[in-house]
Design a protein around this motif. Structure first.
Motif, PDB file in Angstrom:
ATOM      1  N   GLU A 182      -0.455   2.465  -8.631  1.00 44.65           N
ATOM      2  CA  GLU A 182      -1.752   2.412  -7.953  1.00 44.65           C
ATOM      3  C   GLU A 182      -2.877   2.296  -8.970  1.00 44.65           C
ATOM      4  O   GLU A 182      -3.813   1.513  -8.797  1.00 44.65           O
ATOM      5  CB  GLU A 182      -1.949   3.644  -7.066  1.00 44.65           C
ATOM      6  N   GLN A 183      -2.794   3.036 -10.074  1.00 43.83           N
ATOM      7  CA  GLN A 183      -3.820   2.959 -11.108  1.00 43.83           C
ATOM      8  C   GLN A 183      -3.834   1.574 -11.750  1.00 43.83           C
ATOM      9  O   GLN A 183      -4.901   1.021 -12.011  1.00 43.83           O
ATOM     10  CB  GLN A 183      -3.604   4.032 -12.174  1.00 43.83           C
ATOM     11  N   ARG A 191      -2.962  -1.180 -10.294  1.00 45.36           N
ATOM     12  CA  ARG A 191      -3.532  -2.089  -9.293  1.00 45.36           C
ATOM     13  C   ARG A 191      -5.051  -1.990  -9.294  1.00 45.36           C
ATOM     14  O   ARG A 191      -5.758  -2.997  -9.273  1.00 45.36           O
ATOM     15  CB  ARG A 191      -2.981  -1.760  -7.900  1.00 45.36           C
ATOM     16  N   ALA A 204       2.393   1.712  -3.413  1.00 45.24           N
ATOM     17  CA  ALA A 204       1.400   2.177  -4.377  1.00 45.24           C
ATOM     18  C   ALA A 204       1.147   3.667  -4.217  1.00 45.24           C
ATOM     19  O   ALA A 204       0.928   4.368  -5.197  1.00 45.24           O
ATOM     20  CB  ALA A 204       0.100   1.386  -4.213  1.00 45.24           C
ATOM     21  N   CYS A 205       1.186   4.143  -2.987  1.00 44.67           N
ATOM     22  CA  CYS A 205       0.983   5.575  -2.763  1.00 44.67           C
ATOM     23  C   CYS A 205       2.125   6.389  -3.359  1.00 44.67           C
ATOM     24  O   CYS A 205       1.928   7.514  -3.787  1.00 44.67           O
ATOM     25  CB  CYS A 205       0.880   5.861  -1.269  1.00 44.67           C
ATOM     26  N   ALA A 234       0.836  -1.206   0.000  1.00 43.30           N
ATOM     27  CA  ALA A 234       0.000   0.000   0.000  1.00 43.30           C
ATOM     28  C   ALA A 234       0.867   1.251   0.000  1.00 43.30           C
ATOM     29  O   ALA A 234       0.587   2.214  -0.713  1.00 43.30           O
ATOM     30  CB  ALA A 234      -0.935  -0.011   1.206  1.00 43.30           C
TER      31      ALA A 234
END
Length: 84
Positions: free
Chosen positions: A26-27, A29, A19-20, A16
């Motif tokens: 993140e997109q 995922r 991804a941040c 997480a």
């Protein structure tokens, strides 16, 4: 059995945070998650129904994001009532 939730949590936190740090990751995922959700529901990629499912997933996420992000503001309401 109690080890599995801790293991999942231990793996999820770094993912997480990574991804941040990378909006493209993140997109990707979220796209993969939406694809999986829609195909699990039985929608075939490339169909109109699949496209609608993907749009609905984005709407749901946007709504959730909006409810998690408080908006600050103020207002003044003036009303007129009869019968009091």
């Amino acid at each position: 059995m109690t080890k599995h939730p801790l293991l999942i949590l231990a793996l999820a936190i770094p993912l997480a945070l990574a991804a941040c740090a990378d909006p493209q990751a993140e997109q990707a995922r979220l796209d993969a998650l939406d694809h999986k959700n829609c195909t699990d529901l039985g929608f075939e990629p490339g169909t109109e129904a699949y496209g609608n499912c993907r749009l609905k997933m984005k709407e749901i996420r946007a709504k959730e994001e909006g409810s998690r992000s408080p908006t600050f503001g103020f207002g003044l309401g003036v009303g007129v009532s009869k019968g009091f």
